[in-house]
Design a protein around this motif. Sequence first.
Motif, PDB file in Angstrom:
ATOM      1  N   ARG A 165     -24.914 -14.681   0.089  1.00  0.00           N
ATOM      2  CA  ARG A 165     -26.334 -14.767  -0.222  1.00  0.00           C
ATOM      3  C   ARG A 165     -27.045 -15.971   0.377  1.00  0.00           C
ATOM      4  NH1 ARG A 165     -24.904 -13.673  -6.570  1.00  0.00           N
ATOM      5  NH2 ARG A 165     -24.607 -11.401  -6.426  1.00  0.00           N
ATOM      6  N   GLY A 166     -26.312 -17.008   0.807  1.00  0.00           N
ATOM      7  CA  GLY A 166     -27.023 -18.221   1.185  1.00  0.00           C
ATOM      8  C   GLY A 166     -26.480 -18.938   2.400  1.00  0.00           C
ATOM      9  N   PHE A 167     -27.193 -19.991   2.779  1.00  0.00           N
ATOM     10  CA  PHE A 167     -26.817 -20.894   3.864  1.00  0.00           C
ATOM     11  C   PHE A 167     -27.094 -22.320   3.401  1.00  0.00           C
ATOM     12  CE2 PHE A 167     -27.602 -16.977   6.214  1.00  0.00           C
ATOM     13  CZ  PHE A 167     -26.489 -16.943   7.047  1.00  0.00           C
ATOM     14  N   PRO A 168     -26.337 -23.273   3.953  1.00  0.00           N
ATOM     15  CA  PRO A 168     -25.207 -23.114   4.860  1.00  0.00           C
ATOM     16  C   PRO A 168     -24.125 -22.209   4.261  1.00  0.00           C
ATOM     17  CG  PRO A 168     -25.872 -25.410   4.801  1.00  0.00           C
ATOM     18  CD  PRO A 168     -26.609 -24.701   3.694  1.00  0.00           C
ATOM     19  N   ARG A 169     -23.316 -21.637   5.162  1.00  0.00           N
ATOM     20  CA  ARG A 169     -22.262 -20.708   4.769  1.00  0.00           C
ATOM     21  C   ARG A 169     -20.924 -21.239   5.248  1.00  0.00           C
ATOM     22  NH1 ARG A 169     -23.865 -14.741   5.721  1.00  0.00           N
ATOM     23  NH2 ARG A 169     -25.297 -15.490   4.093  1.00  0.00           N
ATOM     24  N   LEU A 170     -19.943 -21.206   4.361  1.00  0.00           N
ATOM     25  CA  LEU A 170     -18.609 -21.675   4.709  1.00  0.00           C
ATOM     26  C   LEU A 170     -17.641 -20.498   4.780  1.00  0.00           C
ATOM     27  CD1 LEU A 170     -20.008 -24.241   3.255  1.00  0.00           C
ATOM     28  CD2 LEU A 170     -17.664 -25.044   2.985  1.00  0.00           C
ATOM     29  N   TYR A 171     -16.751 -20.557   5.747  1.00  0.00           N
ATOM     30  CA  TYR A 171     -15.641 -19.623   5.841  1.00  0.00           C
ATOM     31  C   TYR A 171     -14.376 -20.440   5.582  1.00  0.00           C
ATOM     32  CZ  TYR A 171     -19.272 -16.896   8.077  1.00  0.00           C
ATOM     33  OH  TYR A 171     -20.449 -16.243   8.329  1.00  0.00           O
ATOM     34  N   VAL A 172     -13.620 -20.053   4.563  1.00  0.00           N
ATOM     35  CA  VAL A 172     -12.502 -20.871   4.108  1.00  0.00           C
ATOM     36  C   VAL A 172     -11.245 -20.013   4.015  1.00  0.00           C
ATOM     37  CG1 VAL A 172     -11.647 -22.385   2.281  1.00  0.00           C
ATOM     38  CG2 VAL A 172     -14.103 -22.302   2.776  1.00  0.00           C
ATOM     39  N   ASP A 173     -10.165 -20.469   4.646  1.00  0.00           N
ATOM     40  CA  ASP A 173      -8.875 -19.797   4.520  1.00  0.00           C
ATOM     41  C   ASP A 173      -8.320 -20.021   3.121  1.00  0.00           C
ATOM     42  OD1 ASP A 173      -9.122 -19.053   7.147  1.00  0.00           O
ATOM     43  OD2 ASP A 173      -7.672 -20.515   7.918  1.00  0.00           O
ATOM     44  N   ALA A 174      -7.684 -19.002   2.567  1.00  0.00           N
ATOM     45  CA  ALA A 174      -7.219 -19.071   1.187  1.00  0.00           C
ATOM     46  C   ALA A 174      -6.063 -20.033   0.985  1.00  0.00           C
ATOM     47  CB  ALA A 174      -6.821 -17.679   0.702  1.00  0.00           C
ATOM     48  N   THR A 200     -29.724 -30.699  15.873  1.00  0.00           N
ATOM     49  CA  THR A 200     -29.196 -29.511  16.538  1.00  0.00           C
ATOM     50  C   THR A 200     -27.854 -29.066  15.987  1.00  0.00           C
ATOM     51  OG1 THR A 200     -28.134 -30.903  18.225  1.00  0.00           O
ATOM     52  CG2 THR A 200     -30.369 -30.111  18.681  1.00  0.00           C
ATOM     53  N   LEU A 201     -27.349 -29.725  14.930  1.00  0.00           N
ATOM     54  CA  LEU A 201     -26.045 -29.350  14.396  1.00  0.00           C
ATOM     55  C   LEU A 201     -26.078 -27.944  13.814  1.00  0.00           C
ATOM     56  CD1 LEU A 201     -24.661 -32.534  12.613  1.00  0.00           C
ATOM     57  CD2 LEU A 201     -23.848 -31.479  14.726  1.00  0.00           C
ATOM     58  N   LEU A 202     -25.159 -27.112  14.287  1.00  0.00           N
ATOM     59  CA  LEU A 202     -25.062 -25.731  13.825  1.00  0.00           C
ATOM     60  C   LEU A 202     -23.778 -25.468  13.044  1.00  0.00           C
ATOM     61  CD1 LEU A 202     -26.246 -23.833  17.036  1.00  0.00           C
ATOM     62  CD2 LEU A 202     -27.626 -24.601  15.100  1.00  0.00           C
ATOM     63  N   ILE A 214     -14.830 -23.788   8.069  1.00  0.00           N
ATOM     64  CA  ILE A 214     -15.942 -23.971   9.004  1.00  0.00           C
ATOM     65  C   ILE A 214     -17.230 -23.679   8.246  1.00  0.00           C
ATOM     66  CG2 ILE A 214     -17.115 -23.118  11.063  1.00  0.00           C
ATOM     67  CD1 ILE A 214     -14.486 -22.538  12.331  1.00  0.00           C
ATOM     68  N   ALA A 215     -18.182 -24.596   8.342  1.00  0.00           N
ATOM     69  CA  ALA A 215     -19.496 -24.418   7.726  1.00  0.00           C
ATOM     70  C   ALA A 215     -20.529 -24.238   8.824  1.00  0.00           C
ATOM     71  CB  ALA A 215     -19.849 -25.636   6.872  1.00  0.00           C
ATOM     72  N   VAL A 216     -21.460 -23.300   8.631  1.00  0.00           N
ATOM     73  CA  VAL A 216     -22.467 -23.023   9.655  1.00  0.00           C
ATOM     74  C   VAL A 216     -23.848 -22.879   9.025  1.00  0.00           C
ATOM     75  CG1 VAL A 216     -20.860 -21.913  11.256  1.00  0.00           C
ATOM     76  CG2 VAL A 216     -22.027 -20.529   9.537  1.00  0.00           C
ATOM     77  N   THR A 217     -24.856 -23.186   9.816  1.00  0.00           N
ATOM     78  CA  THR A 217     -26.228 -22.889   9.445  1.00  0.00           C
ATOM     79  C   THR A 217     -26.487 -21.407   9.713  1.00  0.00           C
ATOM     80  OG1 THR A 217     -27.061 -23.350  11.655  1.00  0.00           O
ATOM     81  CG2 THR A 217     -26.931 -25.215  10.128  1.00  0.00           C
ATOM     82  N   GLU A 218     -27.684 -20.959   9.392  1.00  0.00           N
ATOM     83  CA  GLU A 218     -28.002 -19.561   9.673  1.00  0.00           C
ATOM     84  C   GLU A 218     -27.971 -19.287  11.174  1.00  0.00           C
ATOM     85  OE1 GLU A 218     -31.156 -16.106   8.243  1.00  0.00           O
ATOM     86  OE2 GLU A 218     -31.521 -18.206   7.729  1.00  0.00           O
ATOM     87  N   ALA A 219     -28.482 -20.243  11.975  1.00  0.00           N
ATOM     88  CA  ALA A 219     -28.426 -20.079  13.434  1.00  0.00           C
ATOM     89  C   ALA A 219     -26.984 -20.111  13.931  1.00  0.00           C
ATOM     90  CB  ALA A 219     -29.248 -21.172  14.112  1.00  0.00           C
ATOM     91  N   GLU A 253     -23.563 -29.677  19.103  1.00  0.00           N
ATOM     92  CA  GLU A 253     -23.925 -28.682  18.096  1.00  0.00           C
ATOM     93  C   GLU A 253     -22.922 -28.618  16.943  1.00  0.00           C
ATOM     94  OE1 GLU A 253     -26.203 -25.233  20.642  1.00  0.00           O
ATOM     95  OE2 GLU A 253     -24.001 -25.263  20.717  1.00  0.00           O
ATOM     96  N   ARG A 254     -21.788 -29.272  17.094  1.00  0.00           N
ATOM     97  CA  ARG A 254     -20.754 -29.225  16.068  1.00  0.00           C
ATOM     98  C   ARG A 254     -20.316 -30.644  15.717  1.00  0.00           C
ATOM     99  NH1 ARG A 254     -17.237 -27.851  20.815  1.00  0.00           N
ATOM    100  NH2 ARG A 254     -15.724 -29.570  20.979  1.00  0.00           N
ATOM    101  N   THR A 255     -19.718 -30.787  14.534  1.00  0.00           N
ATOM    102  CA  THR A 255     -19.254 -32.107  14.120  1.00  0.00           C
ATOM    103  C   THR A 255     -18.096 -31.960  13.149  1.00  0.00           C
ATOM    104  OG1 THR A 255     -19.962 -34.253  13.245  1.00  0.00           O
ATOM    105  CG2 THR A 255     -20.784 -32.308  12.117  1.00  0.00           C
TER     106      THR A 255
END
Length: 281
Positions: A75-84, A105-107, A147-152, A178-180
């Motif tokens: 439902r939201g951003f920032p969005r994280l993808y996390v391995d279990a 510019t961080l995405l 990994i966490a990302v913005t909507e872009a 663009e990454r950190t």
Amino acid sequence: MTSVVIPAHNEAPVLGRLLSGLLGDARPGEFDVVVVANGCTDETESVARAHGVRVLSTPVPSKREALRLGDREARGFPRLYVDADVTVSTAGVRALVARLGGPGTLLAAAPERDLALAGRPWAVRAYYAIWTRLPHVRTGLFGRGVIAVTEAGNDRIRALPPVMADDLAASLAFGEDERTVVAEARAGIQTPRTFADLLRRRVRAATSVSELERETGPGGPSARTSLGDLVRIAAREPWLLPAAAVFASVTVLARRRARRAVRAGDYTTWLRDESSRAPGS
């Protein structure tokens, strides 16, 4: 609201550990957590529901499919993808979100790695002594389990081809500006407990890198380790020469074993390291 998508295939032994740390100090409604149980035959769904998170289920045992389903429901951003099978704290998630929430510019962002190496064989510890010193490993977002990302940034990774090395592809999709990597956020990562499991991981990695290079074509981004990388590490820290020899041997052996899968175009067989999911890991 920050969304967290967790693909989980038979992760009952470790999923509770992740969710306890992730939600431990979270405020009500702060995180929208979606666990996607894919092809599970264990208690993964029950463990997730016990922690009060949303649970999606698919009979397809595919991380790619799980990420797609989770992305659709988040439902939201920032969005994280996390391995279990990793750990990250509430504070760590907040630190990642804070870095992506400001102007600039961080995405994409990822945490520093905390590798569990206690009790591992010398060869495993030697391998990681070199791996953690490689330039592309130190600055890349891959191999961190988060990994966490913005909507872009999300748009960027959703446009990527479906490949086994999804975290590597996501890392290479963003330029250095663009990454950190966020030092205030830490991801706990279990390393293989046996040399055989280390080799299984590296065969999978070699296969997935070949697939990614096939998709991106000649001249595309890559994260292969060169002989020059090892020479520079050994020149700076000569006491690591034996470890560099172990690293080189594992890399050569893994690439040789990956050739059969590459020749067959088999980029779906997932050589899973079960040792890092053992109780107490």
